[in-house]
Design an enzyme around this catalytic site. Structure first.
Site, mmCIF file in Angstrom:
data_model
loop_
_atom_site.group_PDB
_atom_site.id
_atom_site.type_symbol
_atom_site.label_atom_id
_atom_site.label_comp_id
_atom_site.label_asym_id
_atom_site.label_seq_id
_atom_site.Cartn_x
_atom_site.Cartn_y
_atom_site.Cartn_z
ATOM 1 N N ASN A 52 -2.208 6.312 7.369
ATOM 2 C CA ASN A 52 -2.433 6.352 5.925
ATOM 3 C C ASN A 52 -1.396 7.321 5.361
ATOM 4 O O ASN A 52 -1.544 8.538 5.478
ATOM 5 C CB ASN A 52 -3.863 6.841 5.666
ATOM 6 C CG ASN A 52 -4.209 6.856 4.192
ATOM 7 O OD1 ASN A 52 -3.351 6.605 3.335
ATOM 8 N ND2 ASN A 52 -5.455 7.172 3.891
ATOM 9 N N ARG A 78 -2.866 1.570 5.915
ATOM 10 C CA ARG A 78 -3.477 1.438 4.602
ATOM 11 C C ARG A 78 -2.347 1.207 3.595
ATOM 12 O O ARG A 78 -1.432 2.020 3.482
ATOM 13 C CB ARG A 78 -4.221 2.715 4.250
ATOM 14 C CG ARG A 78 -4.886 2.597 2.918
ATOM 15 C CD ARG A 78 -5.654 3.845 2.583
ATOM 16 N NE ARG A 78 -6.401 3.616 1.376
ATOM 17 C CZ ARG A 78 -7.241 4.483 0.870
ATOM 18 N NH1 ARG A 78 -7.458 5.614 1.487
ATOM 19 N NH2 ARG A 78 -7.879 4.219 -0.240
ATOM 20 N N ARG A 105 -7.113 12.599 -12.356
ATOM 21 C CA ARG A 105 -6.759 11.406 -13.159
ATOM 22 C C ARG A 105 -7.775 11.213 -14.280
ATOM 23 O O ARG A 105 -8.955 11.487 -14.102
ATOM 24 C CB ARG A 105 -6.747 10.162 -12.267
ATOM 25 C CG ARG A 105 -5.560 10.105 -11.335
ATOM 26 C CD ARG A 105 -5.682 8.962 -10.334
ATOM 27 N NE ARG A 105 -5.989 9.453 -9.006
ATOM 28 C CZ ARG A 105 -6.317 8.674 -7.971
ATOM 29 N NH1 ARG A 105 -6.385 7.366 -8.113
ATOM 30 N NH2 ARG A 105 -6.577 9.207 -6.797
ATOM 31 N N GLU A 138 -12.989 4.226 5.881
ATOM 32 C CA GLU A 138 -11.871 3.309 5.628
ATOM 33 C C GLU A 138 -11.001 3.128 6.872
ATOM 34 O O GLU A 138 -10.496 2.035 7.127
ATOM 35 C CB GLU A 138 -11.021 3.843 4.459
ATOM 36 C CG GLU A 138 -11.745 3.738 3.131
ATOM 37 C CD GLU A 138 -11.287 4.762 2.115
ATOM 38 O OE1 GLU A 138 -11.488 5.969 2.343
ATOM 39 O OE2 GLU A 138 -10.738 4.360 1.083
#
Ligand code: AMP
Length: 400
Positions: free
Chosen positions: A9, A93, A241, A379
């Site tokens: 990742n 990923r 964000r 994940e």
């Protein structure tokens, strides 16, 4: 000798990896680690499944290792540290699979150049995700590599859930809602039947609440709508964000504050969300521990926006059977879960306070009209499963 799958990742400043051994449902994490601060003061650490350090290195302040250097180090570590295991494949990923990729894909030079085309859709992530794939293709072309996409799980959403109300000519350029965190949602979709088979076959909203936060509505384990859209800055407020924003704000920033695109990007991605609102931290733990008013304002706004999104996604589903909290905040913060569930009583949610404080997995009462769960996501395991499945299919084809 047993087989091992590596999962990579790659972010802008780190390369995270995990190593899995075994087969099918018995896939087991053996080692995980990362090379971080790639461009400032690179450090490498790897730990076994018990948390014991099995590899460590520092390059010192001011050294720029970059993705290639990090990968070199990792490959050497894996070569010498694998023991009796044989690396059979690498899963990556990758944030964006565009319209084309609704499932993982084995990467060769042709696929890699197709994935390059999505860089403009995710300029902050896609180039970093692709860097180790490119490097490994050059160094070990025979090693199977599989790209697993954050967008893929959402590709089956109905057209109406994917469309912006923009002119066709813009939509046709790929400007549409994609949705992200798909590997996390897919993992939860696979795990939920073991907790609540009936709800898993019904209408579920999953709340992936971490540094990046989003929500996904699923029917029978399939994504039908999500809070993130064209980019991973949409939807909920996050660590840094802003989440959904009136597009008019961007015009104001351009016209009145004379900001340029890069300045706005920095504001929306790095200076907003929990950090921007609180003025203290992007880290939920720090905010929950703080007694400053800014911390409470940020948490309240986060919970409020989750509540609004929950109503919206329940409407997209036409009702609600279960809610699942996951990722760093969702899995660990009983206080945030309580606040969200309290605000969602109108949906038939009745929180079991003791179970919530104890961490679940079920955190709703037996009488609750909607079952509520706190379930850890994984994940990396999802990527390892996809990679293994792809290798197994290739084996079948080769022997068939
Ligand atoms: P993730 O991106 O999934 O690793 O999640 C990171 C976020 O989870 C950060 O905001 C952390 O503060 C938050 N987090 C982790 N543990 C806890 C905890 N015990 N309580 C509250 N927030 C937590």
């Amino acid at each position: 000798m047993s087989d091992a799958i590596a999962v990579l990742n790659a972010g802008s400043s780190s390369l995270k990896f995990s190593l899995f051994a075994g087969h099918g449902d018995a896939l087991e994490l053996t080692v995980r680690g990362q090379v971080e601060a790639l461009h400032t003061a690179p450090r490498f650490v790897a730990k076994d499944r018990h948390g014991k350090i099995v590899g460590e290195e520092s390059w010192g302040d001011g050294v720029k290792l970059g993705h290639d250097g990090a990968l070199d180090h990792l490959v050497t570590f894996l070569r010498t540290g694998l023991g009796e295991q044989l690396l059979t494949g690498v899963g990556h990923r990758v944030v964006h699979g565009g319209l084309e990729y609704s499932r993982p894909v084995r990467v060769d030079a042709k696929v890699l150049s197709a994935l390059d085309r999505y860089v403009p859709l995710a300029p902050l992530h896609q180039p970093h995700n692709l860097a180790p794939i490119r490097a490994l293709l050059g160094r070990a072309p025979e090693l199977p590599q599989v790209a697993c996409f954050d967008t893929a799980f959402h590709r089956a959403q109905p057209e109406v859930a994917q469309a912006f109300a923009l002119p066709r000519s813009i939509t046709d350029r790929g400007v549409r809602r994609y949705g992200f965190h798909g590997l996390s949602y897919e993992y939860i979709a696979q795990a939920l039947p073991t907790y609540d088979a009936k709800a898993a076959a019904g209408r579920v909203v999953v709340l992936h609440l971490g540094n990046g936060s989003s929500m996904c509505a699923m029917t029978n384990g399939r994504s039908v709508a999500s809070s993130m859209g064209f980019t991973a800055v949409d939807g909920l407020p996050m660590g840094t964000r802003c989440g959904s924003l009136d597009p008019g704000v961007i015009l104001y920033l351009l016209d009145e504050l004379k900001m340029d695109a890069r300045g706005i990007e920095k504001l929306l991605y790095q200076q907003s969300g929990l950090l921007g609102v609180s003025g203290i931290s992007s880290d939920m733990r720090a905010l929950l521990e703080s007694d400053q008013p800014g911390a409470k304002a940020a948490i309240d706004l986060y919970a409020y926006r989750i509540g609004r999104e929950l109503g919206s996604l329940a409407a997209a589903l036409g009702g609600l059977d279960a809610v699942v909290f996951t990722a760093g905040i969702g899995e660990n913060s009983a206080a945030l879960r309580e606040q969200v569930c309290r605000n969602a009583r109108w949906l038939g949610i009745e929180l079991d306070e003791a179970a919530n404080v104890a961490g679940g997995p079920r955190i709703s009462t037996g009488a609750s009209g909607v079952s509520v769960w706190a379930i850890p996501t994984n994940e990396e395991l999802m990527i390892a499963r996809h990679t293994l499945a792809m290798l197994d299919r290739a084996d079948v084809r080769a022997s068939g």
